[in-house]
Write a protein that holds these residues in place. Sequence first.
Motif, PDB file in Angstrom:
ATOM      1  N   GLN A 163     -41.329   7.802  41.220  1.00 52.13           N
ATOM      2  CA  GLN A 163     -41.133   8.771  41.516  1.00 52.13           C
ATOM      3  C   GLN A 163     -42.165   9.139  43.024  1.00 52.13           C
ATOM      4  OE1 GLN A 163     -38.276  10.461  42.022  1.00 52.13           O
ATOM      5  NE2 GLN A 163     -37.531   9.537  40.693  1.00 52.13           N
ATOM      6  N   THR A 165     -43.498  10.184  46.700  1.00 52.14           N
ATOM      7  CA  THR A 165     -44.388  10.756  48.140  1.00 52.14           C
ATOM      8  C   THR A 165     -44.795   9.954  49.058  1.00 52.14           C
ATOM      9  OG1 THR A 165     -44.381  12.398  46.019  1.00 52.14           O
ATOM     10  CG2 THR A 165     -45.493  12.744  48.065  1.00 52.14           C
ATOM     11  N   GLU A 182     -33.303   7.174  46.672  1.00 54.92           N
ATOM     12  CA  GLU A 182     -33.398   8.533  46.357  1.00 54.92           C
ATOM     13  C   GLU A 182     -35.193   8.955  44.920  1.00 54.92           C
ATOM     14  OE1 GLU A 182     -31.360  11.004  45.589  1.00 54.92           O
ATOM     15  OE2 GLU A 182     -30.110  10.291  47.443  1.00 54.92           O
ATOM     16  N   ASN A 183     -35.251   7.969  45.187  1.00 60.25           N
ATOM     17  CA  ASN A 183     -36.677   8.081  44.797  1.00 60.25           C
ATOM     18  C   ASN A 183     -37.771   8.314  45.634  1.00 60.25           C
ATOM     19  OD1 ASN A 183     -36.631   5.290  45.547  1.00 60.25           O
ATOM     20  ND2 ASN A 183     -38.677   4.452  44.193  1.00 60.25           N
ATOM     21  N   ARG A 185     -39.809  11.276  48.020  1.00 63.31           N
ATOM     22  CA  ARG A 185     -39.955  12.085  48.255  1.00 63.31           C
ATOM     23  C   ARG A 185     -41.250  12.295  49.687  1.00 63.31           C
ATOM     24  NH1 ARG A 185     -41.533  13.706  43.249  1.00 63.31           N
ATOM     25  NH2 ARG A 185     -39.571  12.962  42.243  1.00 63.31           N
ATOM     26  N   ARG A 234     -35.551  17.115  49.806  1.00 59.19           N
ATOM     27  CA  ARG A 234     -37.134  16.006  49.247  1.00 59.19           C
ATOM     28  C   ARG A 234     -38.128  16.265  49.941  1.00 59.19           C
ATOM     29  NH1 ARG A 234     -35.347  11.165  48.779  1.00 59.19           N
ATOM     30  NH2 ARG A 234     -33.209  11.331  49.319  1.00 59.19           N
ATOM     31  N   ASN A 288     -38.341  23.206  46.558  1.00 53.35           N
ATOM     32  CA  ASN A 288     -37.580  21.680  46.326  1.00 53.35           C
ATOM     33  C   ASN A 288     -39.377  20.997  45.531  1.00 53.35           C
ATOM     34  OD1 ASN A 288     -36.055  22.091  48.307  1.00 53.35           O
ATOM     35  ND2 ASN A 288     -37.317  21.130  49.474  1.00 53.35           N
ATOM     36  N   LEU A 292     -38.585  19.026  42.257  1.00 53.07           N
ATOM     37  CA  LEU A 292     -38.417  16.915  41.913  1.00 53.07           C
ATOM     38  C   LEU A 292     -39.800  17.043  41.154  1.00 53.07           C
ATOM     39  CD1 LEU A 292     -38.609  16.824  45.793  1.00 53.07           C
ATOM     40  CD2 LEU A 292     -37.352  16.049  44.770  1.00 53.07           C
TER      41      LEU A 292
END
Length: 340
Positions: A163, A165, A182-183, A185, A234, A288, A292
């Motif tokens: 994940q 960011t 999708e991974n 944010r 996201r 969010n 997340l």
Amino acid sequence: MPKEITLCSPLDMHLHLRDGDMMKLVTPLTAETFSGAVIMPNLVPPVDSLELLLAYKKRILSSLGGHQFDPYMMLFFRGDYTEAELAAAKEYMLGIKLYPAGATTNSEAGVKAIDAVEPVFKMMEEMGIPLMVHGETHGFVMDREKEFLASYDYLAQKFPKLQITMEHITTADAVALLDEHENLRATVTLQHLIITLDDVAGGMLDPHLFCKPIAKRPEDREALLQAALEGHPRLMFGSDSAPHPVEKKECCGCAAGVFTAPLAIARLAQLFDKHDKLDNLQAFISDNAQRLYGVEPAEKLVTVANVPFEVPTAYTGHDQHVVPMHAGETLDWNVTSIKA
């Protein structure tokens, strides 16, 4: 009757508290209105071990001024972390923050080559530890984020369960990339939803709007703003509120950072109301992030209303003097009630 909205457990997913006397001044200014925040680890020395992380968290908790607040801690990325180190630290941190070496304040100990530290990314992916990234190269200042997007694209594809960011995004290109993996944010600051480079340097230079990544073009601001207003699932609020003593801002060699912590919620409410999107502010400023990151902040109900707020010309205390964004101006919205 003034218009108002009550926000549940606001979160700031990118915050600088510094240390020492500066920390004692600014920590209560966030802790009063936010339920929690992700704390940046780029101190001197950097917070790159569990021992340093726990000690820093203890100092933060002692500076809250009686407010209910959860500091979500991060480690400063090192390329030589062992699996044992990460396993021991995992329960005490939200993730690990990667800084390219020399890209921003106190980042000299950062990463010099992304491909050289891939074993750590693999461990993080396998252990479910999120990666937060200051995404800039050392190229031309307006192109640094755009140039780094290729690294995000590479990491997102090579480590699909990691994940990632993208911190404080500033460009339309970054918003577009957010939808490709999708991974991925992202966080976005208050100032990058409002200003462009013209506000920083288009007339008389405004040092209190100078930050890194630097503010970009109107079309970039518009893309960021629309994503926030529409409640992109996201995208999260991360103030990147970065206090510096006034003598470090109003000088030759001005330090990078905009101090927004005391007015962030009021100014966001004003911005979302202007665009008739107040209903989406809760997702941007808390929901969010909770989904997340799987965080469950203590309940804090913050009511913001359409009443004037005179922003102080400076915040002072503990021998510190910090000038906020919108210093001396009157905002249209203000925090009117806090229930914790």
